[in-house]
Write an enzyme that holds these catalytic residues in place. Structure first.
Site, PDB file in Angstrom:
ATOM      1  N   PRO A   1      -4.667  14.192   4.402  1.00 29.77           N
ATOM      2  CA  PRO A   1      -4.550  13.340   5.147  1.00 29.77           C
ATOM      3  C   PRO A   1      -3.515  12.396   4.938  1.00 29.77           C
ATOM      4  O   PRO A   1      -3.196  12.134   3.528  1.00 29.77           O
ATOM      5  CB  PRO A   1      -5.792  12.668   5.542  1.00 29.77           C
ATOM      6  N   GLY A   2      -2.553  11.893   5.648  1.00 28.29           N
ATOM      7  CA  GLY A   2      -1.510  11.115   5.441  1.00 28.29           C
ATOM      8  C   GLY A   2      -0.128  11.502   5.653  1.00 28.29           C
ATOM      9  O   GLY A   2       0.086  12.927   5.734  1.00 28.29           O
TER      10      GLY A   2
ATOM     11  N   HIS B   1       1.657   5.232  -2.036  1.00 27.36           N
ATOM     12  CA  HIS B   1       1.007   6.193  -2.986  1.00 27.36           C
ATOM     13  C   HIS B   1       2.438   6.839  -3.567  1.00 27.36           C
ATOM     14  O   HIS B   1       3.031   7.735  -2.938  1.00 27.36           O
ATOM     15  CB  HIS B   1       0.121   7.450  -2.462  1.00 27.36           C
TER      16      HIS B   1
ATOM     17  N   HIS C   1       2.858  13.936   1.240  1.00 31.04           N
ATOM     18  CA  HIS C   1       2.315  15.506   0.862  1.00 31.04           C
ATOM     19  C   HIS C   1       3.204  16.481   1.054  1.00 31.04           C
ATOM     20  O   HIS C   1       4.353  16.262   1.550  1.00 31.04           O
ATOM     21  CB  HIS C   1       0.958  15.740   1.573  1.00 31.04           C
TER      22      HIS C   1
ATOM     23  N   ASP D   1       1.053   2.353   3.859  1.00 30.44           N
ATOM     24  CA  ASP D   1       0.174   3.553   3.363  1.00 30.44           C
ATOM     25  C   ASP D   1       1.068   4.688   3.357  1.00 30.44           C
ATOM     26  O   ASP D   1       0.675   5.666   3.994  1.00 30.44           O
ATOM     27  CB  ASP D   1      -1.031   3.551   4.214  1.00 30.44           C
TER      28      ASP D   1
ATOM     29  N   HIS E   1      -5.856  -0.879   5.588  1.00 26.15           N
ATOM     30  CA  HIS E   1      -5.734  -0.182   6.721  1.00 26.15           C
ATOM     31  C   HIS E   1      -6.807  -0.206   7.725  1.00 26.15           C
ATOM     32  O   HIS E   1      -7.338   0.922   7.710  1.00 26.15           O
ATOM     33  CB  HIS E   1      -5.189   1.338   6.384  1.00 26.15           C
TER      34      HIS E   1
ATOM     35  N   HIS F   1       0.886  -1.355   0.013  1.00 26.00           N
ATOM     36  CA  HIS F   1      -0.106   0.080   0.103  1.00 26.00           C
ATOM     37  C   HIS F   1       0.848   1.131   0.073  1.00 26.00           C
ATOM     38  O   HIS F   1       1.254   1.756   1.096  1.00 26.00           O
ATOM     39  CB  HIS F   1      -1.109  -0.176   1.096  1.00 26.00           C
TER      40      HIS F   1
HETATM   41  O1  DOR Z   1      -4.647   9.264   4.838  1.00 27.50           O
HETATM   42  C1  DOR Z   1      -4.837   9.011   3.521  1.00 27.50           C
HETATM   43  N1  DOR Z   1      -4.180   9.338   2.450  1.00 27.50           N
HETATM   44  N2  DOR Z   1      -6.010   8.399   3.204  1.00 27.50           N
HETATM   45  C2  DOR Z   1      -6.372   8.032   2.007  1.00 27.50           C
HETATM   46  O2  DOR Z   1      -7.197   7.281   2.148  1.00 27.50           O
HETATM   47  C3  DOR Z   1      -5.587   8.674   0.927  1.00 27.50           C
HETATM   48  C4  DOR Z   1      -4.216   8.848   1.242  1.00 27.50           C
HETATM   49  C5  DOR Z   1      -3.585   9.934   0.266  1.00 27.50           C
HETATM   50  O3  DOR Z   1      -3.738   9.320  -1.065  1.00 27.50           O
HETATM   51  O4  DOR Z   1      -3.068  10.733   0.691  1.00 27.50           O
HETATM   52 ZN    ZN Z   2      -3.618   4.994   0.980  1.00 26.32          ZN
HETATM   53 ZN    ZN Z   3      -6.846   4.843   2.071  1.00 23.86          ZN
END
Ligand code: DOR
Ligand code: ZN
Ligand code: ZN
Length: 444
Positions: A329-330, A63, A314, A310, A237, A61
């Site tokens: 978020p993230g 990005h 950002h 995950d 998650h 997982h």
């Molecule tokens: O915290 C998150 N960030 N949750 C998500 O589902 C998407 C992810 C992101 O792509 O930044």
């Molecule tokens: Zn994710």
């Molecule tokens: Zn997610």
């Protein structure tokens, strides 16, 4: 026989325990694992001074962004972060710009990844506009379809029940998993409106909007779709005790459900949200200590199939906002997943065998990453060398990721990845990236 590389004086993690041995690599594969006297000669020999060789982590997982979102991360920085963290294969999520949701978008993304990656990359796709394109997407090599319940990403509206069922059924027919971000759209939206009406924009409002109730509701919904379609559902998650209960009983009923937890949901709780504020905001949010304890229990019980990072990078400016509703978020996770978990192994809270199972072996099985995930002759030479005793401090300003922040910043950990090998080549050595991009393979 003459091998490309021999690593001697090591401990090697095998299915039935750790052996004192060496490992020979030839043409990108593991040629042999044997006592030093029985290893082939080689062009290059490295003394590992008794350190431990583990299978490289397969992070299911991630990005990686790039393309329209490359200011957050690109394939080069993201896979440098992976190599640095001990991750040798990443599975890339589709919520990109453009969204990965067609053969064309996949082809373009895979091309950029092939030129710029230091570790192996595989892809998920969102559901395409046309149901029939699902087959072509899988034939191209995507490892599954990611479906985001709270908002439409890809070709299917989460509220269009009828289409959703057809897409789940097609995935079942194609024998590939549907991965979900579980959060009920209607529930989230009404809660969000209510909180905003009341002028709430603090961090606790975020936790209320992204509630356990809405996670559980979406998981139940998806479990029914999996049950009816006969397909494989993978819940990303999982963050709450009640979610684990739903997954566990669905499994007892014979529904094909696997699931994942993240290091942050295992190790942090809503207390850290109070302490760290926006940096610690992620979705699903960090939950109660009771939820945290339940994730550990379900990891032990075998309900949790995998641990994945995950990794959600950002720009820092997207985290530092006055209103919680504007915060992205993230946070990044590729460079912290292994040391955080090795620390738990050192503390006796996690067995090494469980760690390898949930970060290498099971992800390879679940997402059909062939000939990777364990150390075995004939398998690809994706492995890491770890110093289990090294104590050090996580410093996010040193991350390879463009996102140089972490809720784990400043934490003391015990256990360090000192070398990362991908397809038989040393890509990270003592914290330095020592290979050029293009080393990683696109896995289909
Ligand atoms: O915290 C998150 N960030 N949750 C998500 O589902 C998407 C992810 C992101 O792509 O930044
Ligand atoms: Zn994710
Ligand atoms: Zn997610």
């Amino acid at each position: 026989m003459f091998a490309d590389l021999v690593l001697k004086n090591a401990k090697v993690y095998l299915a039935d325990g750790i052996v004192e041995a060496g490992l020979a690599v030839d043409e990108g594969r593991i040629a042999s694992i044997a006592k030093e006297a029985n290893l082939p000669s080689a062009c290059e020999k490295v003394d590992l001074k008794g350190h431990l060789i583990l299978p490289g982590i397969i992070d299911a997982h991630v990005h990686l962004r790039d393309q329209g979102l490359k200011y957050k991360e690109d394939f080069f920085t993201g896979t440098c972060a992976a190599a640095s963290g001990g991750v040798t294969t990443v599975l890339d999520m589709p919520n990109n710009a453009p969204v990965t949701m067609s053969v064309d978008s996949l082809k373009e993304r895979a091309g950029i990844a092939a030129r710029n990656s230091l570790v192996n990359v595989a892809f998920y796709s969102a559901f395409p506009e046309q149901l029939e394109e699902m087959r072509d997407i899988i034939e191209f090599g995507a490892k599954g379809f990611k479906f985001f319940f709270p908002k439409q990403i890809g070709g299917v509206d989460p509220e269009d029940e009828e289409s959703l069922f057809r897409y789940f059924r097609k995935a079942a027919e194609l024998n590939v998993p549907v991965l979900i971000h579980a959060e009920d759209k209607g529930f989230f939206e009404s809660k969000f409106e209510e909180l905003k009406r009341n002028g709430r924009c603090d961090v606790s409002a975020f936790l209320e909007a992204h509630s356990v109730y809405s996670e559980v509701k979406a998981i139940k919904h998806a479990v029914e779709l999996a049950r009816m379609s006969g397909g494989h559902l993978h819940v990303c998650h999982v963050s709450a005790e009640q979610s684990m209960d739903v997954i566990s009983s669905a499994r007892q009923d014979g529904v094909n459900v696997t699931c994942e937890v993240t290091p942050h949901h295992l190790l942090l709780s809503s207390r850290e949200v109070d302490l760290l504020g926006f940096i610690a905001l992620t979705n699903p949010p960090l939950r109660s200590e009771r939820d945290q304890a339940s994730l550990w229990l379900n990891l032990e019980r075998g309900i949790v199939d995998i641990i994945a990072s995950d990794h959600a990078p950002h720009a820092l400016s997207e985290k530092k906002k006055d209103s919680v509703w504007e915060v992205a978020p993230g946070f990044p996770g590729l460079e912290t997943i292994v040391p955080l978990m090795l620390t738990q192994i050192n503390r006796g809270r996690l067995a090494l065998s469980k760690f390898v199972q949930v970060t290498s072996k099971r992800p390879a099985e679940i997402f059909r990453i062939e000939k990777r995930g364990i150390l075995k002759e004939g398998y690809f030479a994706d492995f890491i060398v770890v110093d289990m005793k090294k104590e050090w401090k996580i410093d996010s300003s040193n991350f390879c990721s463009k996102a140089k922040f972490s809720p784990f910043d400043g934490r003391t950990v015990k256990g360090k990845v000192i070398k990362t090998f991908v397809n038989g080549r040393l890509v990270m050595d003592e914290g330095e990236i020592v290979e050029k991009p293009g080393m990683g393979k696109i896995i289909r």
